[in-house]
Enzyme design. Structure first.
Site, PDB file in Angstrom:
ATOM      1  N   TYR A  42      38.887  -8.127  -5.354  1.00 41.85           N
ATOM      2  CA  TYR A  42      37.124  -8.125  -4.774  1.00 41.85           C
ATOM      3  C   TYR A  42      36.980  -8.380  -6.177  1.00 41.85           C
ATOM      4  O   TYR A  42      36.467  -8.010  -6.984  1.00 41.85           O
ATOM      5  CB  TYR A  42      37.151  -7.863  -4.546  1.00 41.85           C
ATOM      6  CG  TYR A  42      36.710  -7.291  -3.116  1.00 41.85           C
ATOM      7  CD1 TYR A  42      36.220  -8.459  -2.561  1.00 41.85           C
ATOM      8  CD2 TYR A  42      37.877  -5.650  -2.581  1.00 41.85           C
ATOM      9  CE1 TYR A  42      36.575  -7.786  -0.702  1.00 41.85           C
ATOM     10  CE2 TYR A  42      37.634  -5.406  -1.450  1.00 41.85           C
ATOM     11  CZ  TYR A  42      37.700  -6.490  -0.564  1.00 41.85           C
ATOM     12  OH  TYR A  42      37.344  -6.124   1.281  1.00 41.85           O
ATOM     13  N   TRP A  46      29.729  -7.597  -6.164  1.00 43.98           N
ATOM     14  CA  TRP A  46      29.117  -6.925  -5.072  1.00 43.98           C
ATOM     15  C   TRP A  46      28.051  -5.936  -4.794  1.00 43.98           C
ATOM     16  O   TRP A  46      27.945  -5.164  -5.873  1.00 43.98           O
ATOM     17  CB  TRP A  46      30.470  -6.539  -4.154  1.00 43.98           C
ATOM     18  CG  TRP A  46      31.168  -7.919  -3.298  1.00 43.98           C
ATOM     19  CD1 TRP A  46      30.761  -8.025  -2.167  1.00 43.98           C
ATOM     20  CD2 TRP A  46      32.454  -8.581  -2.997  1.00 43.98           C
ATOM     21  NE1 TRP A  46      32.195  -8.879  -1.378  1.00 43.98           N
ATOM     22  CE2 TRP A  46      32.224  -9.477  -2.999  1.00 43.98           C
ATOM     23  CE3 TRP A  46      32.319  -8.564  -5.253  1.00 43.98           C
ATOM     24  CZ2 TRP A  46      33.329 -10.663  -2.483  1.00 43.98           C
ATOM     25  CZ3 TRP A  46      34.022 -10.017  -4.935  1.00 43.98           C
ATOM     26  CH2 TRP A  46      34.592 -10.843  -3.957  1.00 43.98           C
ATOM     27  N   TRP A  48      26.263  -4.110  -2.524  1.00 44.27           N
ATOM     28  CA  TRP A  48      25.889  -3.186  -2.186  1.00 44.27           C
ATOM     29  C   TRP A  48      27.121  -1.940  -2.605  1.00 44.27           C
ATOM     30  O   TRP A  48      26.826  -0.889  -3.480  1.00 44.27           O
ATOM     31  CB  TRP A  48      25.952  -2.770  -1.009  1.00 44.27           C
ATOM     32  CG  TRP A  48      27.164  -2.508   0.063  1.00 44.27           C
ATOM     33  CD1 TRP A  48      28.227  -3.375  -0.103  1.00 44.27           C
ATOM     34  CD2 TRP A  48      27.106  -2.150   1.423  1.00 44.27           C
ATOM     35  NE1 TRP A  48      29.533  -3.064   0.842  1.00 44.27           N
ATOM     36  CE2 TRP A  48      28.103  -2.079   1.456  1.00 44.27           C
ATOM     37  CE3 TRP A  48      26.627  -1.058   2.210  1.00 44.27           C
ATOM     38  CZ2 TRP A  48      29.227  -1.490   2.481  1.00 44.27           C
ATOM     39  CZ3 TRP A  48      27.206  -0.443   2.648  1.00 44.27           C
ATOM     40  CH2 TRP A  48      28.505  -0.671   3.632  1.00 44.27           C
ATOM     41  N   ASP A  49      28.095  -2.807  -3.528  1.00 45.42           N
ATOM     42  CA  ASP A  49      29.458  -2.244  -3.935  1.00 45.42           C
ATOM     43  C   ASP A  49      28.281  -1.672  -5.151  1.00 45.42           C
ATOM     44  O   ASP A  49      28.600  -0.691  -6.227  1.00 45.42           O
ATOM     45  CB  ASP A  49      29.706  -3.044  -4.662  1.00 45.42           C
ATOM     46  CG  ASP A  49      31.200  -3.218  -4.240  1.00 45.42           C
ATOM     47  OD1 ASP A  49      32.460  -2.989  -3.265  1.00 45.42           O
ATOM     48  OD2 ASP A  49      30.611  -3.556  -2.306  1.00 45.42           O
ATOM     49  N   GLY A 185      27.847  -5.310   5.873  1.00 49.71           N
ATOM     50  CA  GLY A 185      29.142  -4.403   4.617  1.00 49.71           C
ATOM     51  C   GLY A 185      30.190  -3.887   5.876  1.00 49.71           C
ATOM     52  O   GLY A 185      31.622  -3.676   4.968  1.00 49.71           O
ATOM     53  N   ASP A 187      32.362  -5.577   7.664  1.00 46.71           N
ATOM     54  CA  ASP A 187      32.854  -6.494   8.650  1.00 46.71           C
ATOM     55  C   ASP A 187      33.289  -6.187   9.514  1.00 46.71           C
ATOM     56  O   ASP A 187      32.317  -7.730   9.918  1.00 46.71           O
ATOM     57  CB  ASP A 187      33.656  -7.243   7.121  1.00 46.71           C
ATOM     58  CG  ASP A 187      33.261  -7.280   5.811  1.00 46.71           C
ATOM     59  OD1 ASP A 187      32.632  -6.428   5.702  1.00 46.71           O
ATOM     60  OD2 ASP A 187      33.918  -7.753   5.076  1.00 46.71           O
ATOM     61  N   TYR A 371      40.782  -1.940   8.997  1.00 46.06           N
ATOM     62  CA  TYR A 371      39.600  -2.575   7.995  1.00 46.06           C
ATOM     63  C   TYR A 371      38.819  -1.910   8.505  1.00 46.06           C
ATOM     64  O   TYR A 371      38.465  -0.325   8.450  1.00 46.06           O
ATOM     65  CB  TYR A 371      38.911  -3.762   7.709  1.00 46.06           C
ATOM     66  CG  TYR A 371      38.505  -4.775   6.533  1.00 46.06           C
ATOM     67  CD1 TYR A 371      39.315  -3.929   5.412  1.00 46.06           C
ATOM     68  CD2 TYR A 371      37.298  -5.174   6.891  1.00 46.06           C
ATOM     69  CE1 TYR A 371      38.449  -3.936   4.064  1.00 46.06           C
ATOM     70  CE2 TYR A 371      36.890  -5.780   5.362  1.00 46.06           C
ATOM     71  CZ  TYR A 371      37.543  -5.551   4.270  1.00 46.06           C
ATOM     72  OH  TYR A 371      36.360  -5.458   3.078  1.00 46.06           O
ATOM     73  N   GLU A 415      40.950   2.116  -1.788  1.00 43.85           N
ATOM     74  CA  GLU A 415      39.721   1.510  -0.684  1.00 43.85           C
ATOM     75  C   GLU A 415      39.209   2.299   0.699  1.00 43.85           C
ATOM     76  O   GLU A 415      37.841   2.274   0.634  1.00 43.85           O
ATOM     77  CB  GLU A 415      39.821  -0.135  -0.957  1.00 43.85           C
ATOM     78  CG  GLU A 415      38.527  -0.616   0.116  1.00 43.85           C
ATOM     79  CD  GLU A 415      39.011  -2.212   0.160  1.00 43.85           C
ATOM     80  OE1 GLU A 415      38.342  -3.040   0.641  1.00 43.85           O
ATOM     81  OE2 GLU A 415      39.997  -2.894   0.319  1.00 43.85           O
TER      82      GLU A 415
END
Length: 461
Positions: A42, A46, A48-49, A185, A187, A371, A415
């Site tokens: 990434y 971003w 909300w990051d 968010g 995904d 994910y 992550e």
């Protein structure tokens, strides 16, 4: 507690080491004006990051935390939306997909007021920003006031909320809708499977996935999912990013809970600036009532997503349905139901899982590594930890905090992780994991949040 008043987690040397390691992650990922989530996977900013990153950065440099949010807000569109990606022009186009030449924000978004001097995406992400701005201000009120930080960000944040409350009330029930899974968010959550099944995917030959260069295919969304994501984004772009005609529209509990929490924070910001915050607190309370009326499912024991196209609740249990624990004005029976579900067989917190899984452990689509279809994420566990404190569940919050800190240290700030084992998944050196580690280290397990007002939460942290 140290002489300076900071809370110590475990031995002082261990706390210091984790602090230093987290700070180094944020330093490596700092670009000079903002922080990338991960340079490989990434490489841009971003939305909300950056809000979560600012919450952590306030413990290192309140000035940098303010800059993080200011850089993001500089890319805001005239219609009020804050785009989910702000692209760094020095990053090659093939480093990330969809890249700026896909979104074409300055041309396709012209009618919606996309900025001309920076390239962005055309969709949004969860509205954590006002809450982040208030917490950043509280970290150093003197610096914030001297720079006019809140006075500059308040009108932009107010415009952002207006956009969501008016342009995105697609279901007519006062809640904001997301028009793409990326906006929420989380995904590829199974919560999106039913509404996504109606979408004809874009041909596989029409795009190249850059994410598979940095992550295992078995941990990432499928090609079919990606084809549907691309189709939705293409159609939205080709309509000039106009809202109201999407073939995918979902009212999501987490997205709306964060909007409500940020509406309370905007009230606090207004009061700091000398204006009345009463109307915003009242609006937040009305939105909480709408959230309960439209998305609470007593039989499921948590909030569910609503498919705006069919009008039906989506019968999938995701961590999104637990995030409303953040809200102080939930009915008692709703709070009790959420607490039972969190520790029960579907999420197993305190029993079988170390952090909050992103999806129902008993669901047919559960996968501990793919994910958002099962792994645990640090930002959602941070939100749940705050929610537990909001409702006086100190022991459970302390236990979750301890697990989050231990796993952040053990996985090099992964992550996301396997919710059972804590095995690292995705990227390491991930910015919001490092940032929220700092926040957990510095706020401490004894910070009890009043269940009567979110402003007490903001002041306590």
């Amino acid at each position: 507690m140290t002489a300076s008043g900071s809370v110590v987690y475990g031995p002082a040397t261990r706390t210091h080491s984790l602090h230093v390691r987290a700070a180094r992650v944020l330093e490596r990922n700092w670009t000079g004006t903002s922080t990338v989530p991960s340079h490989g996977l990434y490489p841009h900013q971003w939305s909300w990051d950056s809000a979560f990153i600012a919450i952590g950065l306030r413990h290192l440099s309140p000035l940098r935390a303010q800059t993080e949010l200011e850089t993001l807000l500089d890319a805001q569109w005239d219609d009020g939306r804050i785009p989910h990606i702000v692209f760094n022009p020095s990053v090659p186009l093939d480093a990330y997909f969809p890249s700026p030449d896909f979104w074409r924000s300055s041309t396709a978004g012209r009618a919606a007021g996309a900025p001309r001097t920076v390239q962005t995406s055309g969709i949004v992400q969860p509205p954590v920003h006002a809450l982040a701005a208030w917490l950043v201000h509280r970290a150093d009120p003197g610096l914030s006031r001297s720079r006019g930080f809140l006075a500059r960000v308040y009108p932009r944040l107010a415009a952002w909320h207006r956009y969501l409350l008016h342009r995105r009330d697609l279901g007519g029930g006062s809640l904001a809708s997301v028009v793409h899974p990326w906006e929420q968010g989380m995904d590829n959550s199974p919560c999106w499977d039913a509404p996504l099944a109606r979408i004809t995917p874009a041909p596989a030959r029409s795009f190249r996935r850059a994410d598979l260069d940095h992550g295992a295919a078995e941990d990432r969304p499928t090609d079919l999912d990606y084809g549907r994501y691309v189709r939705l984004a293409t159609d939205y772009r080709d309509r000039g990013y106009a809202d109201g005609a999407s073939s995918f529209a979902v009212e999501d509990p987490s997205f709306n809970a964060l909007l409500i929490a940020s509406e309370h924070a905007l009230a606090q910001i207004a009061e700091e600036l000398g204006a009345a915050g009463t109307a915003r607190h009242a609006r937040a309370e009305r939105l909480t009532a709408a959230l309960v009326e439209r998305l609470w499912d007593p039989a499921a024991g948590l909030f569910l997503c609503r498919d705006v196209t069919t009008g039906e609740l989506i019968p999938e249990r995701g961590v999104s349905g637990l995030v409303p624990l953040l809200l102080p004005d939930l009915p008692r029976e709703v709070t009790a139901g959420l607490l039972r579900t969190l520790g029960g067989a579907h999420f197993g917190l305190g029993d079988s899982t170390r952090l909050v899984p992103s999806y129902d452990l008993l669901g047919e689509a559960f996968d501990p590594h793919r994910y958002w279809r099962g792994p645990a994420w640090f930002n959602t566990s941070w939100l749940v930890e705050r929610g537990l404190r909001t409702h006086g569940e100190r022991d459970r919050a302390d236990a979750l905090r301890t697990e989050a800190l231990e796993l952040a240290a053990a996985t090099d700030f992964a992550e996301y992780v396997d919710p059972y084992t804590g095995e690292a998944c995705g990227a390491t050196g991930f910015s919001w994991t490092a940032a929220l580690t700092l926040d957990l280290l510095h706020t401490g397990p004894g910070d009890v949040v009043s269940p009567t007002a979110l402003r007490t939460f903001a002041q306590a942290t």
